[in-house]
Design a protein around this motif. Structure first.
Motif, short mmCIF file in Angstrom:
data_model
loop_
_atom_site.label_atom_id
_atom_site.label_comp_id
_atom_site.label_asym_id
_atom_site.label_seq_id
_atom_site.Cartn_x
_atom_site.Cartn_y
_atom_site.Cartn_z
N ASP A 197 0.76 -1.17 -0.06
CA ASP A 197 -0.07 -0.07 -0.02
C ASP A 197 0.82 1.25 0.11
OD1 ASP A 197 -2.32 -1.46 -0.01
OD2 ASP A 197 -2.84 -1.29 2.09
N LEU A 198 1.93 1.30 1.01
CA LEU A 198 2.88 2.44 0.96
C LEU A 198 3.55 2.64 -0.43
CD1 LEU A 198 4.10 2.46 4.51
CD2 LEU A 198 2.85 4.14 3.50
N LYS A 199 3.90 1.55 -1.04
CA LYS A 199 4.66 1.86 -2.35
C LYS A 199 3.69 2.07 -3.42
CE LYS A 199 8.49 -1.30 -1.83
NZ LYS A 199 9.24 -2.22 -2.50
N GLY A 200 2.47 1.78 -3.29
CA GLY A 200 1.36 2.33 -4.11
C GLY A 200 1.05 3.76 -4.00
N GLU A 201 1.11 4.06 -2.70
CA GLU A 201 1.06 5.66 -2.15
C GLU A 201 2.36 6.61 -2.74
OE1 GLU A 201 -1.42 7.21 -0.99
OE2 GLU A 201 -2.73 5.60 -0.66
N LEU A 202 3.48 5.87 -2.70
CA LEU A 202 4.92 6.78 -3.10
C LEU A 202 4.59 6.88 -4.80
CD1 LEU A 202 7.29 7.61 -1.83
CD2 LEU A 202 8.15 5.38 -2.31
N PHE A 203 4.16 5.71 -5.27
CA PHE A 203 3.85 5.93 -6.95
C PHE A 203 2.95 6.87 -7.21
CE2 PHE A 203 1.71 4.60 -10.83
CZ PHE A 203 2.65 4.73 -11.73
N MET A 204 1.70 6.94 -6.35
CA MET A 204 0.82 8.29 -6.55
C MET A 204 1.36 9.48 -6.56
SD MET A 204 -1.75 6.87 -7.67
CE MET A 204 -2.95 8.08 -7.79
N LYS A 246 6.57 -11.31 -7.10
CA LYS A 246 5.80 -11.95 -8.30
C LYS A 246 4.28 -12.12 -8.07
CE LYS A 246 9.62 -13.75 -10.76
NZ LYS A 246 10.25 -15.02 -11.38
N SER A 247 4.02 -12.37 -6.73
CA SER A 247 2.64 -12.78 -6.16
C SER A 247 1.67 -11.73 -5.94
CB SER A 247 2.81 -13.55 -5.04
OG SER A 247 3.27 -12.77 -3.83
N ILE A 248 2.42 -10.49 -5.68
CA ILE A 248 1.61 -9.30 -5.62
C ILE A 248 0.74 -8.92 -6.61
CG2 ILE A 248 1.69 -6.55 -5.48
CD1 ILE A 248 4.45 -6.93 -4.06
N VAL A 249 -0.31 -8.80 -6.32
CA VAL A 249 -1.49 -8.54 -7.40
C VAL A 249 -1.89 -6.84 -7.60
CG1 VAL A 249 -4.18 -8.66 -7.89
CG2 VAL A 249 -2.84 -10.47 -6.69
N PRO A 250 -1.65 -6.29 -8.63
CA PRO A 250 -1.88 -4.76 -8.72
C PRO A 250 -3.14 -4.51 -8.30
CG PRO A 250 -1.11 -6.01 -10.86
CD PRO A 250 -1.39 -6.90 -9.90
N ARG A 251 -3.04 -3.39 -7.73
CA ARG A 251 -4.34 -2.85 -7.00
C ARG A 251 -4.19 -1.27 -6.70
NH1 ARG A 251 -2.67 -5.74 -2.03
NH2 ARG A 251 -2.33 -4.35 -0.55
N PRO A 252 -5.12 -0.54 -6.70
CA PRO A 252 -5.15 0.71 -6.41
C PRO A 252 -4.65 1.05 -5.06
CG PRO A 252 -7.33 0.20 -6.60
CD PRO A 252 -6.67 -0.78 -7.04
#
Length: 174
Positions: free
Chosen positions: A85-92, A145-151
């Motif tokens: 989640d935090l890596k997704g936030e960093l990407f945003m 590899k097992s991480i499912v992309p999600r917002p």
């Protein structure tokens, strides 16, 4: 002991044990200074400045300790989910920066540090289990590899707010 003096524009002469004579150097002559004569760092500091910075460091350390306790209380799976989640936030945040939208630049550092703390706790747990570095890297590759992309959560929140606003407009128009 050598002395410190400003050189004349024509030549510089060094006196002392080195035995060097004239040079065409134009500038300041650097000499060996006895460290006992140099002012200590404690005499240069003001009492008000050092106490305020020390107290702010203590508060920051307390926050870090509190955050580490909070992180250590979570399970490894929860840590993995929060890291994603935090890596997704960093990407945003990176997207916002590239689109030149408003964002807090301090959030980059805060998120990176939080991710690093979580990864550190995760690695500490691996060490306790006896997992060596090579196996840890293999497990990390499998996990990535097992991480499912999600917002990320912030994007989910925005989508929910937009859906609520649309539903409200639909009710008002109907």
């Amino acid at each position: 002991m050598m002395s410190l003096s400003i050189a004349s524009p024509t030549s510089v002469s060094f006196t002392g044990k080195l035995g060097l004579s004239k040079s065409s150097f134009h500038g300041v002559r650097i000499a060996h200074i006895c460290p006992a004569l140099a002012p200590s760092a404690s005499t240069l500091r003001t009492s008000s400045g050092s106490s305020s910075s020390a107290s702010s460091r203590v508060v920051m350390m307390a926050k870090k300790q509190e955050e580490l306790k909070e992180i250590r209380a979570k399970t490894t799976e929860e840590l993995s989910e929060e890291i994603v989640d935090l890596k997704g936030e960093l990407f945003m945040l990176r997207l916002q920066r590239s689109a030149r939208n408003e964002f807090k630049s301090s959030e980059f550092r805060r998120m990176r540090k939080r991710i690093a703390r979580m990864l550190t706790v995760k690695r500490e747990r691996e060490l306790e289990e006896g997992i060596n570095k090579r196996l840890s890297r293999k497990l990390d590759k499998k996990w990535k590899k097992s991480i499912v992309p999600r917002p990320p959560p912030s994007l989910k929140k925005l989508q929910e707010e937009e859906a609520a606003a649309e539903a409200k407009e639909a009710k008002e128009s109907a």
